[in-house]
Design a protein around this motif. Structure first.
Motif, PDB file in Angstrom:
ATOM      1  N   UNK A 250     -20.790  77.989 -14.474  1.00  0.00           N
ATOM      2  CA  UNK A 250     -20.484  78.991 -13.456  1.00  0.00           C
ATOM      3  C   UNK A 250     -21.645  79.925 -13.108  1.00  0.00           C
TER       4      UNK A 250
ATOM      5  N   UNK B  62     -24.036  77.856 -10.820  1.00  0.00           N
ATOM      6  CA  UNK B  62     -23.366  77.383  -9.607  1.00  0.00           C
ATOM      7  C   UNK B  62     -23.120  78.527  -8.630  1.00  0.00           C
ATOM      8  N   UNK B  63     -22.490  79.586  -9.116  1.00  0.00           N
ATOM      9  CA  UNK B  63     -22.127  80.680  -8.232  1.00  0.00           C
ATOM     10  C   UNK B  63     -23.307  81.616  -7.998  1.00  0.00           C
TER      11      UNK B  63
ATOM     12  N   UNK C 288     -25.043  82.823  -4.495  1.00  0.00           N
ATOM     13  CA  UNK C 288     -24.890  84.252  -4.177  1.00  0.00           C
ATOM     14  C   UNK C 288     -26.246  84.884  -3.888  1.00  0.00           C
TER      15      UNK C 288
ATOM     16  N   UNK D 214     -27.505  83.982  -0.543  1.00  0.00           N
ATOM     17  CA  UNK D 214     -26.814  84.672   0.549  1.00  0.00           C
ATOM     18  C   UNK D 214     -27.330  86.103   0.716  1.00  0.00           C
TER      19      UNK D 214
ATOM     20  N   UNK E 143     -29.247  87.634   3.955  1.00  0.00           N
ATOM     21  CA  UNK E 143     -28.857  88.870   4.635  1.00  0.00           C
ATOM     22  C   UNK E 143     -30.057  89.814   4.762  1.00  0.00           C
TER      23      UNK E 143
ATOM     24  N   UNK F 208     -28.625  94.495  -6.780  1.00  0.00           N
ATOM     25  CA  UNK F 208     -27.653  93.434  -7.023  1.00  0.00           C
ATOM     26  C   UNK F 208     -28.374  92.142  -7.410  1.00  0.00           C
TER      27      UNK F 208
ATOM     28  N   UNK G  49     -17.462  87.657 -13.265  1.00  0.00           N
ATOM     29  CA  UNK G  49     -17.770  87.969 -11.875  1.00  0.00           C
ATOM     30  C   UNK G  49     -18.171  86.701 -11.110  1.00  0.00           C
ATOM     31  N   UNK G  50     -18.948  85.840 -11.768  1.00  0.00           N
ATOM     32  CA  UNK G  50     -19.334  84.591 -11.118  1.00  0.00           C
ATOM     33  C   UNK G  50     -18.119  83.702 -10.879  1.00  0.00           C
ATOM     34  N   UNK G  51     -17.232  83.641 -11.865  1.00  0.00           N
ATOM     35  CA  UNK G  51     -16.052  82.785 -11.703  1.00  0.00           C
ATOM     36  C   UNK G  51     -15.164  83.277 -10.564  1.00  0.00           C
TER      37      UNK G  51
ATOM     38  N   UNK H 114     -16.311  85.049  -8.000  1.00  0.00           N
ATOM     39  CA  UNK H 114     -17.054  85.271  -6.760  1.00  0.00           C
ATOM     40  C   UNK H 114     -16.438  84.509  -5.599  1.00  0.00           C
ATOM     41  N   UNK H 115     -16.148  83.261  -5.814  1.00  0.00           N
ATOM     42  CA  UNK H 115     -15.616  82.463  -4.718  1.00  0.00           C
ATOM     43  C   UNK H 115     -14.124  82.215  -4.838  1.00  0.00           C
TER      44      UNK H 115
ATOM     45  N   UNK I 214     -18.398  92.602  -6.316  1.00  0.00           N
ATOM     46  CA  UNK I 214     -19.572  92.934  -5.498  1.00  0.00           C
ATOM     47  C   UNK I 214     -19.863  91.811  -4.520  1.00  0.00           C
ATOM     48  N   UNK I 215     -18.991  90.832  -4.489  1.00  0.00           N
ATOM     49  CA  UNK I 215     -19.229  89.676  -3.618  1.00  0.00           C
ATOM     50  C   UNK I 215     -18.684  89.973  -2.233  1.00  0.00           C
ATOM     51  N   UNK I 216     -19.561  89.975  -1.243  1.00  0.00           N
ATOM     52  CA  UNK I 216     -19.122  90.403   0.084  1.00  0.00           C
ATOM     53  C   UNK I 216     -19.212  89.294   1.116  1.00  0.00           C
ATOM     54  N   UNK I 217     -19.348  88.080   0.658  1.00  0.00           N
ATOM     55  CA  UNK I 217     -19.486  86.991   1.615  1.00  0.00           C
ATOM     56  C   UNK I 217     -18.181  86.226   1.729  1.00  0.00           C
ATOM     57  N   UNK I 218     -18.106  85.409   2.741  1.00  0.00           N
ATOM     58  CA  UNK I 218     -16.904  84.609   2.892  1.00  0.00           C
ATOM     59  C   UNK I 218     -16.746  83.677   1.703  1.00  0.00           C
TER      60      UNK I 218
END
Ligand SMILES: Cc1cc2nc3c(=O)[nH]c(=O)nc-3n(C[C@H](O)[C@H](O)[C@H](O)COP(=O)(O)O)c2cc1C
Ligand code: SF4
Ligand code: SF4
Ligand code: SF4
Ligand code: FES
Lengths: 447, 322
Positions: free
Chosen positions: A358, A361-362, A366, A369, A373, A386, B100-102, B104-105, B134-138
């Motif tokens: 995780x 991957x995430x 992130x 992205x 931005x 961040x 948080x990563x788990x 996030x989406x 803190x994740x602000x994306x789609x």
């Protein structure tokens, strides 16, 4: 100019053909090796002080000595020719120009390890190099250097070249093994290490192309003699692929210990910065290693000249140092945007993450992205913080080092160039050219 | 028999025991959360990274610490090993990062999710996460896919723990189930969305820690906390036949494997027992099932779970693709 051990005959017309290679001393190391026992060869390699050229710099002889010879299971040697790290293009060149050097190294190394089946796993995009290798392997079979009872010694070796699908992650040794077995290229969770349970769950050594090719000069000159080249625990010569804003990008074989300043500015190597501009930053060992600003790459924190060696580049830890890595030397002049460059790297790691764990991957997605931005002028100072915490949350918490490799460029860019990031988010209008570049690629890349 | 100390508590364990297993032997107070490890599935674990701990002393023979956090579910105990879990602020912070990563989406649309009330991700975020995102994306979305007549896959909620892949690999005869693509866009798939037709495929539902794989015969019949779990068994030629029946009034709404304290199936059950035997007459009733930590009607636990502070209201959007 320093010693040329790997690239000595690179200029010779037709060196990729066996007769020409032999005329220039080719396969003499193999004959020499066959006069030794496998263990003696391992000892030579230990004595040479050779460290893995694939990035981590693990001593090759030591790695070989770990291979499980007791269980009686078949052993394999796998050559890692998946070279895909941005900035690194030395293995491709070596295989393309002098394929027999690698093949000779493969035979000697396989013999030393007692492997009767060995593989070269080559990156899928290098299909033309695959054909060069296939041709050379066929020549070697023809000449009796491969196959059954090689040169009458009773030693058998089958050598296969296998193309990958073009995934960076398949350069990670256990992902490579999975891929070679015909599976999805996901890194395995270690332990067990390949030396105990690798390909088909049998003891396996995975080595970089350059590491294996270097075994040839080591056998030719003897391990102790080889160890006289270089400095400290950085023995021998190393191929450096230099690119970026230098006058003479290309592959250079250097003696480890060469001052970084000489490497960048001497006409024997990079020839200085293009257009007489100022040096801004260097990524010294392929995209994964920390970026350093000019003042820290030329001199260490203590003010000593920085050398091209494992130890000197790492001097100062991550606070002020970096790593020799794979030898992909990326030079950036004063016109370079560190933010844009970081976006490019981060995009790469996002794209190449296998997605098993995780944080990587995430986290890689992130971070990309957020940088996206920022490049679009919508970043805030909070984004910089961040990014910093996200890289920290990835670093050291993943299955394989790709997670670290994705975190380090972010960490080092912010550590050394925070002011530039802050300026970017506060005055994005100053960086319009970046936005323009970005708009061009985004449709394709970020659907 | 190595002796290992976790958060100051020492236990002797059989050779080959992982840190996570040792922690479970000591007790909940030292046990890290585990979202991907599953005792009965070989090679499970290592993926989610929620179970990370700090090894402050590797062993008696090598008293050095391990520099990076390790996945406790995939690291074996050594004689004299010392491990820090909840006593390490570093680990608590790092775990927050993993959670948080788990998330996030993750849609976090628990109010419309069938798993709510028995979801390990809910528990995890409540117990180990921070109360803000803190994740602000789609967030990524997928279409729902039917895996045969009984199972539905909603990848949007998947955390890629690989447990269902291991079930497909280890419990069913033909693997028709795996992971497609890579990185952030990886997805669980049967590749050609053909039916998974196998006697044991239903166990994927039980091993799935979230609402990604759900029982189509139960979907939206009832919130789990309105049902009563009852232990029952029958003579089954395919499996152990030991199950939990979930009653609403006199109706059996669903059948699952029995879960242990850690939310893992005690024994896997076959699809006949799970999907075809929904009459009380099919079963010998043993009595009310004990409620595991991670299940359902730890009711006030659940109430805390939906405290608005945990989920931003605008995160809870119904999905268009339903
Ligand atoms: C994501 C990732 C990609 C890698 N790619 C390569 C590669 O392309 N070539 C390579 O030789 N090593 C690569 N490595 C390092 C290998 O895992 C391994 O350490 C190396 O092949 C060992 O060879 P050496 O000891 O000769 O350096 C990679 C590692 C990671 C984590
Ligand atoms: S760190 Fe990234 S590439 Fe490596 S196993 Fe984890 S997800 Fe895959
Ligand atoms: S899987 Fe369902 S219940 Fe669990 S956290 Fe996600 S939305 Fe909520
Ligand atoms: S569908 Fe469920 S069990 Fe399968 S990987 Fe996703 S979360 Fe895990
Ligand atoms: S439970 Fe150990 S990594 Fe997921």
């Amino acid at each position: 100019m320093s010693k040329k051990l790997l690239t000595e005959h690179f200029g010779v017309q037709g060196i990729d053909q066996l007769p020409v290679y032999k005329q220039h001393g080719g396969y003499s190391a193999l004959e020499k090796a066959f006069k030794k026992t496998p263990d003696e060869i391992v000892q030579e390699v230990i004595a040479s002080g050779l460290r893995g050229r694939g990035g981590a710099g693990f001593p090759t002889g030591k790695k070989w000595s770990f291979i499980d010879k007791k269980s009686g299971k078949p052993r394999y040697l796998v050559c890692n020719a998946d070279e895909s790290e941005p900035g690194t293009f030395k293995d491709r060149y070596l295989m393309e120009v002098n394929p027999h050097l690698l093949i000779e190294g493969m035979i000697i190394s396989s013999f030393a390890l007692g492997a009767n089946l060995s593989f070269i796993y080559i990156r899928g995009e290098l299909l033309y190099v695959y054909h060069i290798l296939e041709k050379a392997i066929a020549e070697a079979y023809e000449a009796g250097y491969l196959g059954k009872n090689i040169l009458g010694t009773g030693y058998d070796l089958e050598l296969y070249c296998h193309t990958g699908g073009g995934a960076y992650i398949c350069g990670e040794e256990t992902a490579l093994i999975e891929s070679l077995e015909g599976k999805r290229g996901n890194p395995r969770i270690k332990p067990p290490f390949p030396a105990i349970s690798g390909l088909y769950n049998n003891p396996t050594v995975v080595n970089n192309v350059e590491s294996i090719a270097t075994v040839v000069p080591i056998i030719n000159m003897g391990g102790e003699e080889y160890a006289k080249i270089g400095i400290g625990n950085s023995k021998g010569t190393k191929l450096i692929s230099a690119c970026g804003h230098i006058k003479k990008p290309g592959i250079y074989e250097i003696e480890l210990g060469l001052p970084v300043e000489e490497f960048i500015y001497s006409d024997s190597y990079c020839g200085g910065i293009r257009g007489g501009r100022k040096l801004k930053a260097v990524v010294a060992g392929g995209s994964s290693v920390p970026i350093l600003p000019a003042e820290l790459i030329l001199k260490t924190e203590k003010g000593e000249p920085r050398l091209m060696s494992y130890e000197s580049l790492a001097e100062g830890g991550f606070a002020s140092g970096t790593m020799l890595g794979s030898g992909g030397f990326i030079v950036m002049d004063e016109t370079t945007s560190i933010v844009k460059n970081l976006f490019n790297f981060t995009r790469f790691y996002h794209h190449e993450s296998c997605g098993q764990c995780s944080p990587c991957r995430e986290g890689t997605a992130w971070m990309e992205k957020i940088l996206h931005r920022i490049l679009h002028g919508h970043g805030t100072l909070k984004d910089v913080d961040l990014l910093w915490t996200l890289q920290k949350n990835i670093d050291g918490k993943t299955i394989c080092p790709l997670g670290d490799a994705a975190a380090w460029p972010v960490a080092s860019a912010i550590r050394h160039f925070r002011a530039e990031f802050e300026d970017f988010v506060e005055h994005p209008e100053k960086y319009q050219d970046v936005k323009h570049y970005f708009n061009q690629i985004e449709d394709k890349q970020l659907a | 028999m190595p002796k290992v100390t976790i958060d100051g508590k020492t236990i002797e364990v059989p050779q080959g025991t992982t840190i996570l297993q040792a922690a479970r032997m000591i007790g909940e107070e030292v046990t890290p959360p585990a979202m991907c490890y599953y005792t009965s599935l070989k090679t499970s674990g290592g993926y989610c990274r929620t179970c990370i701990v700090k090894v402050s002393k590797m062993s008696e023979a090598n008293p050095n610490p391990i520099p990076k956090p390790v996945a406790s579910c995939r690291t074996n105990c050594e004689e004299g090993m010392e491990v820090m879990n909840y006593t390490s602020p570093e680990i608590i912070e790092a775990r927050k990062g993993v959670v948080e990563f788990l998330l996030a989406n993750h849609p976090l649309d628990c109010p419309i999710c069938d798993q709510a009330g028995e979801c390990h991700l809910q528990d995890l975020s409540y117990e180990h996460g921070s109360d803000d995102t803190r994740y602000e994306f789609e967030r990524r979305k997928f279409k729902k896919i039917d895996l045969g007549p009984f199972i539905q896959l909603h990848m949007t909620r998947c955390i890629l723990c690989y447990r269902c892949v291991k079930v497909a690999d280890q419990l069913t005869d033909h693997r028709v189930h795996g992971v497609l693509n890579r990185g952030e866009v990886s997805e669980i798939s049967t590749y050609i969305t053909t039916a998974i037709d196998n006697d044991f495929s239903g166990n994927m539902i039980d091993v799935c820690p979230v609402g990604a794989l759900t029982d189509k015969t139960f979907r939206f019949k009832s919130r789990v906390w309105f049902t009563n779990p009852v232990s029952a068994h029958r003579d089954c030629e395919k499996c152990c036949g030991k199950v939990t029946l979930w009653y609403k009034g006199d109706d059996v709404l669903r059948v699952t494997a029995r879960k242990d304290k850690w939310g893992e199936a005690e024994e896997f059950i076959c699809n006949d027992c799970r999907f075809e035997k929904k009459q009380t007459l099919d079963w010998t009733i043993e009595g009310p099932a004990k409620i595991s930590r991670h299940s359902v009607i730890s009711a006030n636990h659940y109430e805390k779970m939906v405290e608005p502070s945990l989920f931003k209201l605008n995160d809870i959007k119904p999905f268009e693709d339903q």
